[in-house]
Write a protein that holds these residues in place. Structure first.
Motif, PDB file in Angstrom:
ATOM      1  N   ARG A 216       0.823  -1.209   0.000  1.00 32.08           N
ATOM      2  CA  ARG A 216       0.000   0.000   0.000  1.00 32.08           C
ATOM      3  C   ARG A 216       0.863   1.269   0.000  1.00 32.08           C
ATOM      4  N   LEU A 217       1.895   1.302   0.844  1.00 35.03           N
ATOM      5  CA  LEU A 217       2.768   2.474   0.903  1.00 35.03           C
ATOM      6  C   LEU A 217       3.529   2.665  -0.402  1.00 35.03           C
ATOM      7  N   SER A 218       4.017   1.577  -0.971  1.00 33.55           N
ATOM      8  CA  SER A 218       4.738   1.660  -2.252  1.00 33.55           C
ATOM      9  C   SER A 218       3.832   2.181  -3.358  1.00 33.55           C
ATOM     10  N   GLN A 219       2.609   1.695  -3.378  1.00 35.40           N
ATOM     11  CA  GLN A 219       1.656   2.142  -4.398  1.00 35.40           C
ATOM     12  C   GLN A 219       1.367   3.630  -4.256  1.00 35.40           C
ATOM     13  N   GLN A 220       1.212   4.119  -3.031  1.00 34.06           N
ATOM     14  CA  GLN A 220       0.964   5.546  -2.814  1.00 34.06           C
ATOM     15  C   GLN A 220       2.135   6.382  -3.330  1.00 34.06           C
ATOM     16  N   ILE A 221       3.342   5.930  -3.057  1.00 35.91           N
ATOM     17  CA  ILE A 221       4.530   6.654  -3.534  1.00 35.91           C
ATOM     18  C   ILE A 221       4.585   6.605  -5.056  1.00 35.91           C
ATOM     19  N   TRP A 222       4.404   5.420  -5.628  1.00 38.95           N
ATOM     20  CA  TRP A 222       4.496   5.222  -7.076  1.00 38.95           C
ATOM     21  C   TRP A 222       3.492   6.089  -7.829  1.00 38.95           C
ATOM     22  N   GLU A 223       2.307   6.239  -7.265  1.00 37.07           N
ATOM     23  CA  GLU A 223       1.241   6.988  -7.927  1.00 37.07           C
ATOM     24  C   GLU A 223       1.319   8.492  -7.678  1.00 37.07           C
ATOM     25  N   ASP A 224       2.213   8.932  -6.816  1.00 37.58           N
ATOM     26  CA  ASP A 224       2.378  10.363  -6.559  1.00 37.58           C
ATOM     27  C   ASP A 224       2.966  11.016  -7.807  1.00 37.58           C
ATOM     28  N   GLU A 225       2.319  12.058  -8.289  1.00 36.92           N
ATOM     29  CA  GLU A 225       2.760  12.690  -9.542  1.00 36.92           C
ATOM     30  C   GLU A 225       4.141  13.341  -9.432  1.00 36.92           C
ATOM     31  N   ASN A 226       4.610  13.605  -8.233  1.00 37.01           N
ATOM     32  CA  ASN A 226       5.921  14.227  -8.047  1.00 37.01           C
ATOM     33  C   ASN A 226       7.056  13.207  -7.888  1.00 37.01           C
ATOM     34  N   TYR A 227       6.702  11.938  -7.799  1.00 41.77           N
ATOM     35  CA  TYR A 227       7.716  10.891  -7.625  1.00 41.77           C
ATOM     36  C   TYR A 227       8.388  10.596  -8.975  1.00 41.77           C
ATOM     37  N   THR A 228       9.710  10.601  -8.976  1.00 43.75           N
ATOM     38  CA  THR A 228      10.463  10.251 -10.182  1.00 43.75           C
ATOM     39  C   THR A 228      10.717   8.754 -10.156  1.00 43.75           C
ATOM     40  N   LYS A 229      10.099   8.040 -11.071  1.00 43.48           N
ATOM     41  CA  LYS A 229      10.193   6.577 -11.105  1.00 43.48           C
ATOM     42  C   LYS A 229      11.566   6.138 -11.606  1.00 43.48           C
ATOM     43  N   THR A 230      12.146   5.197 -10.872  1.00 45.20           N
ATOM     44  CA  THR A 230      13.425   4.621 -11.263  1.00 45.20           C
ATOM     45  C   THR A 230      13.147   3.287 -11.948  1.00 45.20           C
ATOM     46  N   PRO A 231      13.571   3.106 -13.191  1.00 52.53           N
ATOM     47  CA  PRO A 231      13.316   1.827 -13.884  1.00 52.53           C
ATOM     48  C   PRO A 231      13.970   0.658 -13.146  1.00 52.53           C
ATOM     49  N   TYR A 232      13.271  -0.445 -13.144  1.00 54.26           N
ATOM     50  CA  TYR A 232      13.816  -1.671 -12.561  1.00 54.26           C
ATOM     51  C   TYR A 232      14.576  -2.390 -13.670  1.00 54.26           C
ATOM     52  N   VAL A 233      15.909  -2.349 -13.600  1.00 54.61           N
ATOM     53  CA  VAL A 233      16.710  -2.905 -14.689  1.00 54.61           C
ATOM     54  C   VAL A 233      17.466  -4.171 -14.304  1.00 54.61           C
ATOM     55  N   LYS A 234      17.626  -4.420 -12.996  1.00 52.74           N
ATOM     56  CA  LYS A 234      18.301  -5.643 -12.569  1.00 52.74           C
ATOM     57  C   LYS A 234      17.917  -5.967 -11.137  1.00 52.74           C
ATOM     58  N   GLN A 235      18.115  -7.197 -10.784  1.00 51.59           N
ATOM     59  CA  GLN A 235      17.846  -7.666  -9.429  1.00 51.59           C
ATOM     60  C   GLN A 235      18.714  -6.890  -8.443  1.00 51.59           C
ATOM     61  N   LEU A 236      18.109  -6.418  -7.363  1.00 52.10           N
ATOM     62  CA  LEU A 236      18.810  -5.599  -6.387  1.00 52.10           C
ATOM     63  C   LEU A 236      19.299  -6.398  -5.180  1.00 52.10           C
ATOM     64  N   TYR A 237      18.753  -7.576  -4.964  1.00 54.02           N
ATOM     65  CA  TYR A 237      19.141  -8.365  -3.790  1.00 54.02           C
ATOM     66  C   TYR A 237      20.157  -9.432  -4.158  1.00 54.02           C
TER      67      TYR A 237
END
Length: 129
Positions: free
Chosen positions: A52-73
């Motif tokens: 829920r928190l991630s979705q709220q951030i993702w949908e915020d018009e001021n949030y700059t989305k970072t592309p998911y290009v590789k596994q982070l873990y």
């Protein structure tokens, strides 16, 4: 986006979760142990809240989305880890307890990017929990 604060009380320990400045912070309190232990219902509650928190951030018009290009873990058997700044977060599945263990090294709280949080909520599904 407004700051939000939550406290999850777990089978062992608790997690304070805060969303601010387009990141999600986790502060782990082991309560005299070396990890937080999440029962199945704790894991489901954590997944729902982080989603829920991630979705709220993702949908915020001021949030700059970072592309998911590789596994982070990084993965080592049933342990998954993420590095951020001078800290590290570990998720481990304990088969004996049938529970998820959360641990950290370094700074507490941990400040997670959205792509790290998305991976984090997918781990229990990958482990068939």
């Amino acid at each position: 986006m407004e700051n939000q604060l939550f406290n999850l009380f777990l089978k062992k320990g608790n997690i304070v979760i805060k969303s601010c400045e387009y990141r999600i912070s986790l502060q782990l309190d082991y309560e005299n142990g070396d990890h937080c232990q999440l029962a199945y219902s704790d894991t489901q509650d954590l997944i729902q809240l982080l989603t829920r928190l991630s979705q709220q951030i993702w949908e915020d018009e001021n949030y700059t989305k970072t592309p998911y290009v590789k596994q982070l873990y990084l993965e080592n058997l049933n342990t998954f880890s993420w590095k951020m700044d001078s800290s590290e977060l570990f998720i481990e599945f304990n088969e004996i307890e049938n529970a998820i263990l959360l641990k950290h090294k370094g700074n507490n709280p941990l400040h997670l990017e959205i792509n790290q949080v998305v991976e984090m909520v997918q781990i229990p599904e990958r482990l068939n929990i």
